[in-house]
Design a protein around this motif. Structure first.
Motif, PDB file in Angstrom:
ATOM      1  N   GLU A  87      70.546  49.462  46.953  1.00  0.00           N
ATOM      2  CA  GLU A  87      69.937  48.433  47.808  1.00  0.00           C
ATOM      3  C   GLU A  87      70.422  47.033  47.452  1.00  0.00           C
ATOM      4  OE1 GLU A  87      67.737  48.690  50.434  1.00  0.00           O
ATOM      5  OE2 GLU A  87      68.096  50.851  50.330  1.00  0.00           O
ATOM      6  N   ASP A  88      70.694  46.769  46.170  1.00  0.00           N
ATOM      7  CA  ASP A  88      71.067  45.441  45.699  1.00  0.00           C
ATOM      8  C   ASP A  88      72.165  45.589  44.655  1.00  0.00           C
ATOM      9  OD1 ASP A  88      71.247  42.941  44.428  1.00  0.00           O
ATOM     10  OD2 ASP A  88      69.089  42.548  44.620  1.00  0.00           O
ATOM     11  N   VAL A  90      74.167  43.480  43.234  1.00  0.00           N
ATOM     12  CA  VAL A  90      74.171  42.491  42.159  1.00  0.00           C
ATOM     13  C   VAL A  90      73.154  42.869  41.087  1.00  0.00           C
ATOM     14  CG1 VAL A  90      73.729  40.068  41.573  1.00  0.00           C
ATOM     15  CG2 VAL A  90      75.044  40.632  43.630  1.00  0.00           C
ATOM     16  N   ALA A  91      71.925  43.170  41.501  1.00  0.00           N
ATOM     17  CA  ALA A  91      70.865  43.506  40.547  1.00  0.00           C
ATOM     18  C   ALA A  91      71.192  44.794  39.785  1.00  0.00           C
ATOM     19  CB  ALA A  91      69.523  43.639  41.260  1.00  0.00           C
ATOM     20  N   VAL A  92      71.697  45.808  40.471  1.00  0.00           N
ATOM     21  CA  VAL A  92      72.017  47.075  39.805  1.00  0.00           C
ATOM     22  C   VAL A  92      73.200  46.896  38.855  1.00  0.00           C
ATOM     23  CG1 VAL A  92      72.763  49.465  40.164  1.00  0.00           C
ATOM     24  CG2 VAL A  92      71.017  48.477  41.645  1.00  0.00           C
ATOM     25  N   THR A  93      74.187  46.103  39.260  1.00  0.00           N
ATOM     26  CA  THR A  93      75.321  45.824  38.376  1.00  0.00           C
ATOM     27  C   THR A  93      74.840  45.128  37.105  1.00  0.00           C
ATOM     28  OG1 THR A  93      76.855  45.689  40.239  1.00  0.00           O
ATOM     29  CG2 THR A  93      77.546  44.620  38.190  1.00  0.00           C
ATOM     30  N   ASP A  94      73.982  44.124  37.259  1.00  0.00           N
ATOM     31  CA  ASP A  94      73.434  43.418  36.096  1.00  0.00           C
ATOM     32  C   ASP A  94      72.640  44.352  35.195  1.00  0.00           C
ATOM     33  OD1 ASP A  94      74.590  41.074  37.027  1.00  0.00           O
ATOM     34  OD2 ASP A  94      72.722  40.247  37.835  1.00  0.00           O
ATOM     35  N   ALA A  95      71.789  45.201  35.784  1.00  0.00           N
ATOM     36  CA  ALA A  95      70.989  46.145  34.991  1.00  0.00           C
ATOM     37  C   ALA A  95      71.893  47.129  34.259  1.00  0.00           C
ATOM     38  CB  ALA A  95      69.997  46.882  35.887  1.00  0.00           C
ATOM     39  N   GLN A 131      76.726  48.262  48.302  1.00  0.00           N
ATOM     40  CA  GLN A 131      75.574  47.893  49.132  1.00  0.00           C
ATOM     41  C   GLN A 131      76.109  47.637  50.534  1.00  0.00           C
ATOM     42  OE1 GLN A 131      73.580  44.356  47.731  1.00  0.00           O
ATOM     43  NE2 GLN A 131      72.641  43.974  49.721  1.00  0.00           N
ATOM     44  N   GLU A 132      75.644  48.410  51.498  1.00  0.00           N
ATOM     45  CA  GLU A 132      76.076  48.210  52.878  1.00  0.00           C
ATOM     46  C   GLU A 132      75.461  46.911  53.406  1.00  0.00           C
ATOM     47  OE1 GLU A 132      78.402  49.742  54.069  1.00  0.00           O
ATOM     48  OE2 GLU A 132      78.407  51.778  53.309  1.00  0.00           O
ATOM     49  N   LEU A 133      76.286  46.049  53.990  1.00  0.00           N
ATOM     50  CA  LEU A 133      75.803  44.771  54.514  1.00  0.00           C
ATOM     51  C   LEU A 133      75.469  44.846  56.003  1.00  0.00           C
ATOM     52  CD1 LEU A 133      78.259  42.426  52.597  1.00  0.00           C
ATOM     53  CD2 LEU A 133      75.882  43.017  52.009  1.00  0.00           C
ATOM     54  N   ASP A 134      75.926  45.897  56.660  1.00  0.00           N
ATOM     55  CA  ASP A 134      75.598  46.144  58.065  1.00  0.00           C
ATOM     56  C   ASP A 134      74.823  47.450  58.168  1.00  0.00           C
ATOM     57  OD1 ASP A 134      77.051  43.909  58.885  1.00  0.00           O
ATOM     58  OD2 ASP A 134      78.873  45.056  59.258  1.00  0.00           O
ATOM     59  N   ASP A 135      74.005  47.577  59.196  1.00  0.00           N
ATOM     60  CA  ASP A 135      73.325  48.861  59.383  1.00  0.00           C
ATOM     61  C   ASP A 135      74.300  49.854  60.022  1.00  0.00           C
ATOM     62  OD1 ASP A 135      73.278  48.619  62.224  1.00  0.00           O
ATOM     63  OD2 ASP A 135      71.320  47.629  62.168  1.00  0.00           O
TER      64      ASP A 135
END
Length: 152
Positions: A87-88, A90-95, A131-135
């Protein structure tokens, strides 16, 4: 053409020299639910984790050797890269980076409108978080997207 049975599950099997670290990373940090685990004794352990539409199987070296011996007469397989939709990114990469993964490339927007990062994770597995940016409907309406059936 004959009636070929459909595949019911994809299971990626990964040998982890540090089984406990890899299991903790994929299960606890990335949140893959443990579906089942087996042990034959000693260092022979394997856990099957739910990775959404597929499973990720983390195998100890002893289990991998056993499977290699049984299925391929000891032939060792080649490394692969795994792409995991999140879903995110950036957040998952950081974690992931805070819990044992080495960032090879920070999240970047791709020409096909996803946000992708590349990491080397426990068990020496190269991972792309995307993370998909389009639906789905936006993606499918762009040239080059769709299935081979739709293009024929």
């Amino acid at each position: 053409m004959t009636n070929i049975p459909r595949i019911k599950q994809l299971r990626l099997v990964v040998e982890a020299a540090d089984y406990d670290q890899a299991l903790a990373f994929y299960r606890d940090v990335l949140g893959m639910t443990e579906v089942v685990a087996f042990a034959e004794g000693g260092d022979d352990r394997v856990a099957i984790l739910d990775a959404g539409r597929a499973t990720l199987e983390i195998a100890s070296p002893a289990h991998k050797r056993l499977v290699d011996r049984v299925e391929t007469d000891g032939l060792v397989g080649s490394p692969v890269r795994v792409a995991l939709e999140v879903e995110d990114a950036v957040a998952v990469t950081d974690a992931a980076a805070s819990n044992g993964a080495e960032v090879l490339a920070a999240p970047v927007e791709t020409p096909w409108r996803s946000l992708n990062s590349r990491l080397r994770a426990p068990a020496s597995l190269e991972i792309t978080f995307f993370q998909e940016l389009d639906d789905a409907s936006e993606r499918e309406s762009r040239p080059g997207f769709g299935t081979d059936d739709e293009r024929s």
